[in-house]
Design an enzyme around this catalytic site. Structure first.
Site, mmCIF file in Angstrom:
data_model
loop_
_atom_site.group_PDB
_atom_site.id
_atom_site.type_symbol
_atom_site.label_atom_id
_atom_site.label_comp_id
_atom_site.label_asym_id
_atom_site.label_seq_id
_atom_site.Cartn_x
_atom_site.Cartn_y
_atom_site.Cartn_z
ATOM 1 N N ARG A 119 0.809 -1.234 0.000
ATOM 2 C CA ARG A 119 0.000 0.000 0.000
ATOM 3 C C ARG A 119 0.838 1.279 0.000
ATOM 4 N NH1 ARG A 119 -3.284 -3.200 3.320
ATOM 5 N NH2 ARG A 119 -5.151 -3.802 2.182
ATOM 6 N N LYS A 141 1.893 11.240 -11.956
ATOM 7 C CA LYS A 141 1.263 10.135 -12.683
ATOM 8 C C LYS A 141 2.238 8.962 -12.737
ATOM 9 C CE LYS A 141 -1.795 12.719 -15.792
ATOM 10 N NZ LYS A 141 -2.083 13.073 -17.199
ATOM 11 N N GLU A 183 8.264 18.868 -25.890
ATOM 12 C CA GLU A 183 7.490 19.136 -24.661
ATOM 13 C C GLU A 183 7.933 20.476 -24.047
ATOM 14 O OE1 GLU A 183 4.922 17.311 -23.796
ATOM 15 O OE2 GLU A 183 5.289 15.315 -24.630
ATOM 16 N N LYS A 229 5.156 23.439 -15.483
ATOM 17 C CA LYS A 229 4.276 22.271 -15.298
ATOM 18 C C LYS A 229 3.786 22.191 -13.851
ATOM 19 C CE LYS A 229 3.383 17.454 -16.033
ATOM 20 N NZ LYS A 229 3.764 16.125 -16.467
ATOM 21 N N GLU A 239 -6.459 16.605 -13.259
ATOM 22 C CA GLU A 239 -6.820 16.892 -14.647
ATOM 23 C C GLU A 239 -8.318 17.049 -14.892
ATOM 24 O OE1 GLU A 239 -4.149 14.924 -17.459
ATOM 25 O OE2 GLU A 239 -5.780 14.926 -18.914
ATOM 26 N N ARG A 243 -5.330 21.674 -16.007
ATOM 27 C CA ARG A 243 -4.244 20.736 -16.363
ATOM 28 C C ARG A 243 -4.377 20.237 -17.809
ATOM 29 N NH1 ARG A 243 -1.600 15.958 -12.581
ATOM 30 N NH2 ARG A 243 -0.107 15.226 -14.132
ATOM 31 N N ASN A 247 -2.242 19.062 -22.535
ATOM 32 C CA ASN A 247 -2.521 18.151 -23.658
ATOM 33 C C ASN A 247 -2.375 18.835 -25.011
ATOM 34 O OD1 ASN A 247 -3.094 16.072 -21.908
ATOM 35 N ND2 ASN A 247 -5.251 16.645 -21.736
ATOM 36 N N HIS A 250 -1.276 17.059 -28.248
ATOM 37 C CA HIS A 250 -1.370 15.621 -27.987
ATOM 38 C C HIS A 250 -2.584 14.948 -28.627
ATOM 39 C CE1 HIS A 250 1.956 16.411 -25.355
ATOM 40 N NE2 HIS A 250 2.058 15.129 -25.024
ATOM 41 N N HIS A 254 -0.865 12.159 -30.452
ATOM 42 C CA HIS A 254 -1.055 10.756 -30.073
ATOM 43 C C HIS A 254 -1.572 9.932 -31.248
ATOM 44 C CE1 HIS A 254 -1.228 11.225 -25.429
ATOM 45 N NE2 HIS A 254 -0.059 10.770 -25.819
ATOM 46 N N HIS A 269 7.868 9.724 -29.272
ATOM 47 C CA HIS A 269 6.743 10.498 -28.732
ATOM 48 C C HIS A 269 6.885 11.993 -29.057
ATOM 49 C CE1 HIS A 269 3.525 11.795 -26.142
ATOM 50 N NE2 HIS A 269 4.357 12.605 -25.510
HETATM 51 N N1 LIG Z 1 4.365 10.374 -15.701
HETATM 52 C C1 LIG Z 1 4.329 11.349 -16.565
HETATM 53 O O1 LIG Z 1 3.822 12.442 -16.291
HETATM 54 C C2 LIG Z 1 4.967 11.167 -17.912
HETATM 55 C C3 LIG Z 1 5.196 12.286 -18.721
HETATM 56 C C4 LIG Z 1 5.810 12.088 -19.952
HETATM 57 C C5 LIG Z 1 6.179 10.810 -20.361
HETATM 58 N N2 LIG Z 1 5.933 9.738 -19.548
HETATM 59 C C6 LIG Z 1 6.283 8.376 -19.959
HETATM 60 O O2 LIG Z 1 7.680 8.354 -20.215
HETATM 61 C C7 LIG Z 1 7.959 7.316 -21.154
HETATM 62 C C8 LIG Z 1 8.936 7.861 -22.185
HETATM 63 O O3 LIG Z 1 10.088 8.303 -21.519
HETATM 64 P P1 LIG Z 1 11.511 8.319 -22.217
HETATM 65 O O4 LIG Z 1 11.425 9.038 -23.497
HETATM 66 O O5 LIG Z 1 12.484 8.766 -21.197
HETATM 67 O O6 LIG Z 1 11.727 6.785 -22.628
HETATM 68 P P2 LIG Z 1 12.538 5.578 -21.946
HETATM 69 O O7 LIG Z 1 12.424 5.581 -20.493
HETATM 70 O O8 LIG Z 1 12.137 4.344 -22.671
HETATM 71 O O9 LIG Z 1 14.033 5.923 -22.340
HETATM 72 C C9 LIG Z 1 14.404 5.838 -23.705
HETATM 73 C C10 LIG Z 1 15.753 5.155 -23.840
HETATM 74 O O10 LIG Z 1 16.735 6.085 -23.451
HETATM 75 C C11 LIG Z 1 17.626 5.482 -22.546
HETATM 76 N N3 LIG Z 1 18.141 6.524 -21.677
HETATM 77 C C12 LIG Z 1 17.467 7.256 -20.754
HETATM 78 N N4 LIG Z 1 18.281 8.160 -20.218
HETATM 79 C C13 LIG Z 1 19.481 8.018 -20.800
HETATM 80 C C14 LIG Z 1 20.733 8.658 -20.646
HETATM 81 N N5 LIG Z 1 20.887 9.671 -19.802
HETATM 82 N N6 LIG Z 1 21.768 8.220 -21.397
HETATM 83 C C15 LIG Z 1 21.617 7.201 -22.277
HETATM 84 N N7 LIG Z 1 20.471 6.567 -22.469
HETATM 85 C C16 LIG Z 1 19.410 6.971 -21.742
HETATM 86 C C17 LIG Z 1 16.825 4.427 -21.836
HETATM 87 O O11 LIG Z 1 17.668 3.430 -21.320
HETATM 88 C C18 LIG Z 1 15.918 3.934 -22.967
HETATM 89 O O12 LIG Z 1 16.583 2.928 -23.700
HETATM 90 C C19 LIG Z 1 6.628 6.887 -21.737
HETATM 91 O O13 LIG Z 1 6.281 5.627 -21.196
HETATM 92 C C20 LIG Z 1 5.652 7.946 -21.263
HETATM 93 O O14 LIG Z 1 4.352 7.434 -21.084
HETATM 94 C C21 LIG Z 1 5.343 9.915 -18.338
HETATM 95 ZN ZN LIG Z 2 3.773 14.181 -24.207
#
Ligand SMILES: NC(=O)c1ccc[n+]([C@@H]2O[C@H](COP(=O)([O-])OP(=O)(O)OC[C@H]3O[C@@H](n4cnc5c(N)ncnc54)[C@H](O)[C@@H]3O)[C@@H](O)[C@H]2O)c1
Ligand SMILES: [Zn+2]
Length: 364
Positions: A119, A141, A183, A229, A239, A243, A247, A250, A254, A269
């Site tokens: 929990r 999130k 972003e 943000k 949201e 908030r 989007n 997006h 998306h 993305h």
């Molecule tokens: N919670 C939220 O508010 C929120 C907001 C935006 C995105 N997200 C989520 O984030 C994810 C995308 O994130 P992402 O683009 O970081 O993708 P990711 O976490 O898959 O990272 C992409 C690649 O980059 C590599 N990497 C990360 N940092 C690195 C570094 N410093 N040096 C070398 N390699 C590195 C990782 O190992 C991975 O292979 C999605 O799942 C999305 O839904 C969440």
């Molecule tokens: Zn986004």
């Protein structure tokens, strides 16, 4: 090292964001890791290769490393279960802490695992990609995908702290770093014209991907985005109103992103979001909101960022995906549009002919 205090209205969700260059070296003392019954470090296999030799320097020697495969396809319940089982096997309890060290996949997945294990376990996020630092670092999130539906299972749970080390981004692949800039541009467009102009100036002076090694510039970018943000999220944590301006870009973004998953070279993305920003900026202009001069400025800044402004897609498929958008309320898709650079409005209805024009703008 800068400290940004996020004072969300709910007292359980206050936390500090630490920002600066090479601050991971002070991590163990900042968070007094010795006080926890167990310390877990969740990391993906790809990032592990880059940082393995520094882990003891950051976290000491008394931690359990939990390595998961990299990539969105592993952000699921199966991986979550493996982590829960590892925590159980290693006798983690509610006095333990999980450190999520990685891109948005790891921070979303680890936040979800921690917020549901017994929990709720304390967790700290160390986002390492630009996208994760400027976007996933704020807002609480957490979640995993279910059968390809993104973030369908998840919680709103705030971390105990967030560490944004600007130096860690130097090893990011160029394409992935550049993609995160969309972003950043979005934050300026929806809430702060000065910030947008400042980013535009950085991008005029220097090729986008080279900024990943410019720690002083990165500090300004990350701080600016985090402040924008967090101010939005503070007003509307779940949201239901303001908030939704986050989007922007997006709805089309998306849909184009989903379309691209069925092609040999899927978009990242942020690349899809730059197309979405442009398409939705065109819609804003046609709705009599932003001027054509503002539209041209947005297009120019996206182009100099080396982000895509055109893409080859099937309009009918993208429209179909859009109609299933999860932000749909009732039968119509509600849009976030720009009033001007630095100001957005949400819950807007747009006529099909104008949506068509928005898509024509970005279609090759
Ligand atoms: N919670 C939220 O508010 C929120 C907001 C935006 C995105 N997200 C989520 O984030 C994810 C995308 O994130 P992402 O683009 O970081 O993708 P990711 O976490 O898959 O990272 C992409 C690649 O980059 C590599 N990497 C990360 N940092 C690195 C570094 N410093 N040096 C070398 N390699 C590195 C990782 O190992 C991975 O292979 C999605 O799942 C999305 O839904 C969440
Ligand atoms: Zn986004």
């Amino acid at each position: 090292m800068k400290k940004i205090y996020l004072d969300f209205p709910n007292p359980d969700s206050h936390y500090n964001i630490f920002l600066g260059k090479a601050i991971l070296e002070k991590f163990e003392q900042t968070f007094k890791l010795y006080q926890y019954s167990k310390v877990g470090v969740l990391i993906d296999a790809n990032l592990f290769k880059f940082v393995e030799s520094n882990l003891a320097n950051y976290f000491g020697t008394n931690f359990v490393s939990i390595i998961v495969p990299s990539g969105e396809q592993h952000k699921n319940l199966d991986t979550a279960q493996k982590i829960w089982l590892k925590l159980l096997q290693q006798e983690f309890d509610r006095d333990s802490i999980l450190i999520n060290f990685g891109g948005g996949v790891v921070t979303d997945l680890g936040g979800f695992v921690a917020s549901t294990f017994m929990r709720g376990l304390k967790f700290i996020n160390i986002p390492t990609s630009l996208l994760a630092q400027v976007d996933a670092s704020v807002g609480g999130k957490t979640g995993v995908d279910l059968q390809g539906y993104k973030n369908l299972i998840g919680t709103f749970s705030q971390p105990y702290g967030v560490v944004l080390d600007t130096q860690i981004m130097a090893t990011m692949p160029d394409r992935s770093f550049t993609s995160g800039l969309s972003e950043v541009l979005k934050h300026g467009l929806i809430a702060d014209a000065d910030y947008f102009q400042k980013i535009a100036r950085f991008l005029e002076l220097q090729k986008a991907c080279t900024l990943k090694k410019e720690v002083a510039v990165l500090e300004q970018i990350v701080e600016g985005s985090v402040r924008i943000k967090s101010e939005i999220v503070r007003q509307d944590q779940k949201e239901s109103g303001i908030r939704k301006i986050l989007n922007f870009g997006h709805t089309i973004g998306h849909a184009v992103e989903t379309f691209s998953f069925f092609t040999p070279d899927p978009l990242m993305h942020g690349e899809a979001i730059s197309l979405g920003i442009l398409g939705e900026a065109k819609i804003s202009q046609l709705m009599g909101k932003i001027s054509s001069k503002d539209f041209d400025t947005i297009k120019k800044v996206i182009a100099i960022s080396n982000l895509p402004t055109k893409y080859d897609f099937e309009k009918s498929k993208v429209l179909e995906i859009m109609s299933k958008d999860k932000k749909k309320s009732g039968k119509t898709v509600k849009w976030t549009l720009l009033e001007k650079i630095g100001e957005a409005i949400y819950d807007q209805e747009v006529l099909p002919a104008i949506i068509h024009q928005g898509l024509v703008e970005i279609k090759t």
